[in-house]
Design a protein around this motif. Structure first.
Motif, mmCIF file in Angstrom:
data_model
loop_
_atom_site.group_PDB
_atom_site.id
_atom_site.type_symbol
_atom_site.label_atom_id
_atom_site.label_comp_id
_atom_site.label_asym_id
_atom_site.label_seq_id
_atom_site.Cartn_x
_atom_site.Cartn_y
_atom_site.Cartn_z
ATOM 1 N N LEU A 9 -8.827 1.256 9.601
ATOM 2 C CA LEU A 9 -7.510 1.418 8.988
ATOM 3 C C LEU A 9 -7.639 1.592 7.477
ATOM 4 O O LEU A 9 -6.994 2.475 6.884
ATOM 5 N N VAL A 10 -8.479 0.765 6.834
ATOM 6 C CA VAL A 10 -8.686 0.885 5.381
ATOM 7 C C VAL A 10 -9.290 2.240 5.037
ATOM 8 O O VAL A 10 -8.869 2.914 4.075
ATOM 9 N N LEU A 11 -10.285 2.657 5.832
ATOM 10 C CA LEU A 11 -10.926 3.948 5.582
ATOM 11 C C LEU A 11 -9.944 5.098 5.740
ATOM 12 O O LEU A 11 -9.922 6.040 4.929
ATOM 13 N N SER A 12 -9.113 5.035 6.781
ATOM 14 C CA SER A 12 -8.147 6.115 6.993
ATOM 15 C C SER A 12 -7.117 6.159 5.871
ATOM 16 O O SER A 12 -6.725 7.245 5.427
ATOM 17 N N LEU A 13 -6.691 4.982 5.396
ATOM 18 C CA LEU A 13 -5.752 4.959 4.280
ATOM 19 C C LEU A 13 -6.389 5.528 3.014
ATOM 20 O O LEU A 13 -5.746 6.276 2.266
ATOM 21 N N ALA A 14 -7.655 5.177 2.778
ATOM 22 C CA ALA A 14 -8.345 5.697 1.604
ATOM 23 C C ALA A 14 -8.511 7.209 1.677
ATOM 24 O O ALA A 14 -8.274 7.940 0.701
ATOM 25 N N LEU A 15 -8.912 7.708 2.863
ATOM 26 C CA LEU A 15 -9.073 9.152 3.024
ATOM 27 C C LEU A 15 -7.731 9.873 2.887
ATOM 28 O O LEU A 15 -7.637 10.924 2.238
ATOM 29 N N GLY A 16 -6.702 9.310 3.520
ATOM 30 C CA GLY A 16 -5.391 9.942 3.416
ATOM 31 C C GLY A 16 -4.895 9.997 1.988
ATOM 32 O O GLY A 16 -4.369 11.028 1.526
ATOM 33 N N ALA A 17 -5.064 8.874 1.242
ATOM 34 C CA ALA A 17 -4.642 8.868 -0.150
ATOM 35 C C ALA A 17 -5.450 9.854 -0.986
ATOM 36 O O ALA A 17 -4.901 10.562 -1.853
ATOM 37 N N SER A 18 -6.749 9.916 -0.723
ATOM 38 C CA SER A 18 -7.605 10.843 -1.474
ATOM 39 C C SER A 18 -7.201 12.289 -1.224
ATOM 40 O O SER A 18 -7.131 13.107 -2.163
ATOM 41 N N LEU A 19 -6.928 12.633 0.036
ATOM 42 C CA LEU A 19 -6.522 14.007 0.343
ATOM 43 C C LEU A 19 -5.184 14.353 -0.296
ATOM 44 O O LEU A 19 -5.000 15.456 -0.823
ATOM 45 N N LEU A 20 -4.238 13.407 -0.290
ATOM 46 C CA LEU A 20 -2.946 13.670 -0.915
ATOM 47 C C LEU A 20 -3.092 13.873 -2.422
ATOM 48 O O LEU A 20 -2.464 14.760 -3.012
ATOM 49 N N VAL A 21 -3.922 13.024 -3.047
ATOM 50 C CA VAL A 21 -4.148 13.183 -4.487
ATOM 51 C C VAL A 21 -4.814 14.517 -4.786
ATOM 52 O O VAL A 21 -4.450 15.227 -5.742
#
Length: 243
Positions: A16-28
């Motif tokens: 879950l933490v990894l997916s949130l980090a990846l999702g935030a990185s892609l959005l940024v």
């Protein structure tokens, strides 16, 4: 039942933490590219391998979001189903209902087993074959006793609203029971050993039960009812017992 896997909760939390980090990185990253384009400094178009990498990196956040949405939806449906079942198991009578030797007055808080036909109460009186507990709005007469609450499982327990004297029987002496105590009755005919659950009754027939003893039920028999959309415990009356 699926056995629990050691460390599964930790792995799920890390994903879950990894997916949130990846999702935030892609959005940024996409936001940065859009900002650069709007400011007149667009970045070079993505190459095929860059598109493929962006798609692959987005799989985990998207699948995690879909999984969380499915879990939330299932939890919501289960909560709705549980609430609907509790509405059938705990209810307050809107009109008097005769149940064997006792008439349950309107306003009685009732707990019963979940009926087999969940729609059976819609057009008629409630199915009380699985009745387990009742808290009356006022003392009710059952035979010569005045009762404030009733419990029916493998035995019958009646919360006495007034003192009562039980006559001697089967070699047992007479017993004086004060108000607030629960009078316990055993079945005259022992239940069959083939019945793993408490039997269901079509009504209370005191002739089928024999007095055993009185006992202190503490603060009274515990019966729940719906109040403001929540299940709360009904308060027992103050019978003025001396401690």
């Amino acid at each position: 039942m699926i056995p629990a896997v050691p460390g599964a909760a930790v792995v799920g939390w890390l994903l879950l933490v990894l997916s949130l980090a990846l999702g935030a990185s892609l959005l940024v990253w996409w936001g940065w590219r859009a900002w650069r384009a709007q400011s007149g400094r667009p970045r070079p178009p993505l190459r095929r391998w860059q598109w493929a990498g962006a798609v692959l990196l987005s799989v985990l956040p998207v699948s995690t979001a879909v999984g969380l949405a499915q879990i939330a939806w299932q939890d919501h449906r289960q909560e709705q189903h549980r609430a609907a079942q509790e509405r059938l198991m705990f209810f307050t009578l809107e009109r008097p209902v005769a149940w064997g030797d006792v008439t349950l007055p309107a306003g009685s808080h009732v707990q019963r087993d979940l009926p087999q036909d969940e729609a059976g109460d819609a057009d008629g009186p409630p199915d009380l074959r699985g009745l387990r507990e009742v808290r009356f709005p006022h003392p009710v007469r059952i035979g010569a006793m005045w009762v404030g609450a009733m419990s029916v499982y493998g035995q019958v327990a009646l919360e006495l609203a007034r003192p009562h004297r039980f006559a001697a029987h089967d070699g047992k002496p007479a017993q004086e029971c004060e108000a607030g105590l629960a009078a316990l009755f055993n079945a005259r005919r022992p239940p069959s050993p083939d019945e793993p659950f408490p039997p269901q009754h079509d009504g209370l027939a005191m002739g089928d039960w024999v007095f055993e003893t009185c006992f202190d039920a503490g603060t009274g028999m515990s019966v729940r009812y719906w109040k403001g959309g929540q299940l709360v415990w009904a308060d027992a009356p103050d019978y003025g017992r001396k401690e």
